[in-house]
Design an enzyme around this catalytic site. Structure first.
Site, short mmCIF file in Angstrom:
data_model
loop_
_atom_site.label_atom_id
_atom_site.label_comp_id
_atom_site.label_asym_id
_atom_site.label_seq_id
_atom_site.Cartn_x
_atom_site.Cartn_y
_atom_site.Cartn_z
CE LYS A 155 5.15 -88.12 130.83
NZ LYS A 155 4.80 -87.00 129.77
CE1 TYR A 240 2.89 -92.39 129.32
CE2 TYR A 240 4.08 -90.81 128.13
CZ TYR A 240 3.06 -91.20 128.79
OH TYR A 240 2.12 -90.20 129.29
P1 NAD Z 1 1.01 -77.11 129.38
O1 NAD Z 1 2.15 -76.45 129.14
O2 NAD Z 1 -0.16 -77.16 128.34
O3 NAD Z 1 0.45 -76.80 130.81
C1 NAD Z 1 1.28 -76.25 131.86
C2 NAD Z 1 0.52 -75.46 132.80
O4 NAD Z 1 1.34 -75.07 133.75
C3 NAD Z 1 -0.09 -74.33 131.97
O5 NAD Z 1 -1.56 -74.16 132.21
C4 NAD Z 1 0.84 -73.13 132.37
O6 NAD Z 1 0.07 -71.90 132.72
C5 NAD Z 1 1.16 -73.58 133.99
N1 NAD Z 1 2.17 -72.98 134.72
C6 NAD Z 1 2.29 -72.73 135.80
N2 NAD Z 1 3.39 -72.00 136.10
C7 NAD Z 1 4.18 -72.16 135.18
C8 NAD Z 1 5.53 -71.57 135.02
N3 NAD Z 1 6.11 -71.08 135.76
N4 NAD Z 1 5.74 -71.70 133.58
C9 NAD Z 1 5.08 -72.50 132.61
N5 NAD Z 1 3.89 -72.94 132.75
C10 NAD Z 1 3.52 -72.67 134.08
O7 NAD Z 1 1.34 -78.88 129.62
P2 NAD Z 1 0.80 -80.01 129.99
O8 NAD Z 1 1.07 -80.63 128.46
O9 NAD Z 1 -0.67 -79.85 130.48
O10 NAD Z 1 1.89 -80.85 130.76
C11 NAD Z 1 1.60 -80.55 132.11
C12 NAD Z 1 2.30 -81.92 132.77
O11 NAD Z 1 1.57 -83.01 132.65
C13 NAD Z 1 3.98 -82.28 132.26
O12 NAD Z 1 4.37 -82.93 133.43
C14 NAD Z 1 3.54 -83.41 131.62
O13 NAD Z 1 4.62 -84.38 131.20
C15 NAD Z 1 2.37 -84.06 132.07
N6 NAD Z 1 1.49 -84.81 131.11
C16 NAD Z 1 1.35 -85.85 131.08
C17 NAD Z 1 0.40 -86.63 130.22
C18 NAD Z 1 0.20 -88.09 130.57
O14 NAD Z 1 -0.44 -88.77 129.57
N7 NAD Z 1 0.34 -88.58 131.78
C19 NAD Z 1 0.08 -85.90 129.09
C20 NAD Z 1 0.46 -84.73 128.79
C21 NAD Z 1 1.15 -84.24 129.81
#
Ligand code: NAD
Length: 398
Positions: A155, A240
Site C-alpha cells: 500500500k 489505514y
Molecule cells: P524502504 O525505503 O525501507 O525500502 C524501499 C526499498 O526499495 C529499498 O531497499 C530501496 O533500495 C529500494 N529501491 C529500489 N529502487 C529504488 C529507487 N529507485 N529509489 C528508492 N528506493 C529504491 O521502504 P519500506 O518502508 O520498506 O516501504 C516499502 C513499501 O512498503 C512502501 O510502499 C510502503 O508503503 C510499504 N510498507 C507497508 C507496510 C505495511 O504495514 N503494510 C509497512 C511499511 C512499508
C-alpha cells in the site's frame, strides 16, 4: 474517475459472499492458475496436496529489500504455512549476499531490477511481492504480471487511479491474482472492529475516529517526497484510517472534506503535506473523522454507535494492539499479521478463490486519496460517486 469495469451497477462487491469477478469459480481457477507453459498450477498444487496431505508452499520473491521486507516480511515468511521466501530482487549486491546466506536463497533466484523480467522463466517463484517506494508499485506489478506471476503490491497501491487500473488490467490479462498488502484485514482486533461495526452489535455506528500519525525521520527521503517517492502521510499512514473507517462501517463514503495541517517544519515538509485532517461522509449521516501526520504520534480507531462504543488503541501496528468496548476489554491475541496475510493469499491461489483484498480495493482507496487531496486543495466537499464498489464483508460471513 469512473472505472469501466466497476460501476455501482455492475460491481457491488461484497467479498464475504465470494460472488466475485466475472468468471465462474472453475473458469477463475483456470484463469488464475494457468502457468505460462499452459500447465495448471492449481493441478500441480492439488496433486501435491493429495500426495503429501499438505498444500504445496508457494514461492514468494520480495522486490525491494528495505525496512519492511527486512524487518517484517522476511521474518514473517519463516512463520507461513502456505508460502516461503524463494527469491529476492535488489539493486544492492551486498544485500543480495547477506540475504542469500541468511535465508538460503540459491543464486538462480536472485535478481536485480534489470534482470527482474527473467523471473518469468523461474518456476520456483509463484508470487512477486512489490515492496518498493510507492511510485514504483505500478511498474513492478505490471512487469510481474507480464512475467506470469501472481502479485502482492504494498500500500498505497499506486500514485493514481489510472495506474491502478493498468495494474488490474495487466494481472487480468495474465490471468494472475493481484492483492494489496492490507495486513490488518487478517488481524483479529481489526476483524473484530469489522464484525462489531458491520453487524451493528452496539447499534448503528454514527461516528468513527481514525487517527494515525508518526514522526517521520528526515533521512527517509522518498517518504518525504524527495527523489523517487510518492510519500506523504495521507498515502503512507492515512490509508489505514480510510481502510479502518470503511471496514468498521461496512459502507463506502459518498463524499470527503479535508484540511492540511499547518507546516511547522518547512525544511522537512517542502514536498509532501506535514499532516492532514479529513472527514468521510456516509449516506446514513455517519461521519469518520480521520487524521494522518508525519509530525505527531497517534494510533486509534474508534466507533461510536447508538448503544455503545468500541475502539482499538493502538490500532494499526504490527503487534501490541489493544481493544476496548463500552462493555469492557476485548480479549484478543496479537498474531503474526504478515504471515497470516501472505498465507491467506497463497491459499487463495492454491484453492482458486478470490482474495478479500484485491487490486480493486487498492484502487478504491487510491480514488479516495485523490478525492481527499482535491478536497484539501479546493476547500470544498468532494462527492465520491464513482468509487470502485468493494467492501470486505468476510468478518460477517453469510
Ligand atoms: P524502504 O525505503 O525501507 O525500502 C524501499 C526499498 O526499495 C529499498 O531497499 C530501496 O533500495 C529500494 N529501491 C529500489 N529502487 C529504488 C529507487 N529507485 N529509489 C528508492 N528506493 C529504491 O521502504 P519500506 O518502508 O520498506 O516501504 C516499502 C513499501 O512498503 C512502501 O510502499 C510502503 O508503503 C510499504 N510498507 C507497508 C507496510 C505495511 O504495514 N503494510 C509497512 C511499511 C512499508
Amino acid at each position: 474517475m469512473k472505472s469501466p469495469f466497476f460501476s455501482r451497477r455492475h460491481f457491488i462487491h461484497q467479498l464475504g459472499t465470494a460472488a466475485f469477478m466475472a468468471p465462474t469459480l472453475s473458469t477463475f481457477a483456470l484463469q488464475s492458475c494457468q502457468s505460462k507453459s499452459g500447465e495448471s498450477k492449481a493441478e500441480e498444487a492439488s496433486s501435491e496436496t493429495t500426495k503429501t496431505g499438505s498444500a504445496r508452499k508457494l514461492g514468494i520473491a520480495l522486490v525491494g529489500l528495505g525496512q519492511y521486507s527486512e524487518g517484517e516480511l522476511a521474518p514473517a515468511l519463516e512463520k507461513t504455512e502456505n508460502c516461503r521466501l524463494a527469491g529476492i530482487v535488489t539493486g544492492t549486491p551486498e544485500k543480495a549476499e547477506t540475504w542469500k546466506k541468511k535465508y538460503n536463497i540459491p543464486d538462480k533466484n536472485v535478481y536485480d531490477y534489470k534482470t527482474f523480467d527473467q523471473i518469468a522463466d523461474n518456476p520456483d517463484i509463484d508470487i512477486v511481492y512489490v515492496v518498493l517506494p510507492n511510485s514504483l508499485h505500478a511498474e513492478y506489478t505490471i512487469r510481474a504480471a507480464k512475467a506470469g506471476k501472481h502479485v502482492i503490491c504494498e500500500k498505497p497501491m499506486a500514485m493514481n487511479a489510472e495506474e491502478c487500473q493498468q495494474m488490474i488490467d495487466a494481472c487480468k490479462k495474465a490471468n494472475r491474482q493481484l492483492s494489496i498488502g492490507y495486513r490488518l484485514h487478517f488481524e483479529p482486533h481489526n476483524q473484530e472492529m469489522m464484525r462489531l461495526g458491520q453487524k451493528e452489535t452496539f447499534g448503528k455506528v454514527n461516528r468513527i475516529i481514525a487517527h494515525n500519525g508518526q514522526v517521520q525521520d528526515a533521512k527517509n527521503l522518498w517518504r518525504l517526497g524527495k527523489g523517487i517517492g510518492g510519500g506523504g502521510p495521507l498515502r503512507d499512514v492515512g490509508v489505514y484510517c480510510l481502510q479502518g473507517a470503511i471496514y468498521t462501517k461496512g459502507q463506502l463514503p459518498i463524499a470527503v472534506s479535508a484540511k492540511l495541517h499547518p507546516v511547522t517544519d518547512p525544511e522537512k515538509f517542502s514536498n509532501v503535506e506535514e499532516g492532514i485532517d479529513f472527514t468521510l461522509y456516509f449516506a446514513d449521516d455517519t461521519t469518520a473523522e480521520c487524521r494522518a501526520s508525519f509530525n505527531d504520534k497517534y494510533n486509534q480507531l474508534r466507533a461510536e454507535a447508538a448503544n455503545g462504543w468500541f475502539e482499538l488503541a493502538p490500532a494499526y501496528g504490527y503487534s501490541g494492539l489493544e481493544g476496548k468496548t463500552s462493555k469492557g476489554k476485548m480479549d484478543i491475541e496479537n498474531v503474526p499479521q504478515q504471515a497470516r496475510q501472505m498465507d491467506a493469499f497463497a491459499n487463495c491461489i492454491l484453492t482458486n478463490t478470490p482474495t478479500t483484498v484485491p487490486g480493486e480495493m487498492g484502487m478504491r482507496d487510491v480514488q479516495l486519496i485523490e478525492a481527499v487531496f482535491k478536497a484539501a486543495r479546493t476547500g470544498q466537499k468532494v462527492p465520491t460517486p464513482n468509487l470502485v464498489q468493494i467492501l470486505d464483508k468476510s468478518a460477517i460471513p453469510g
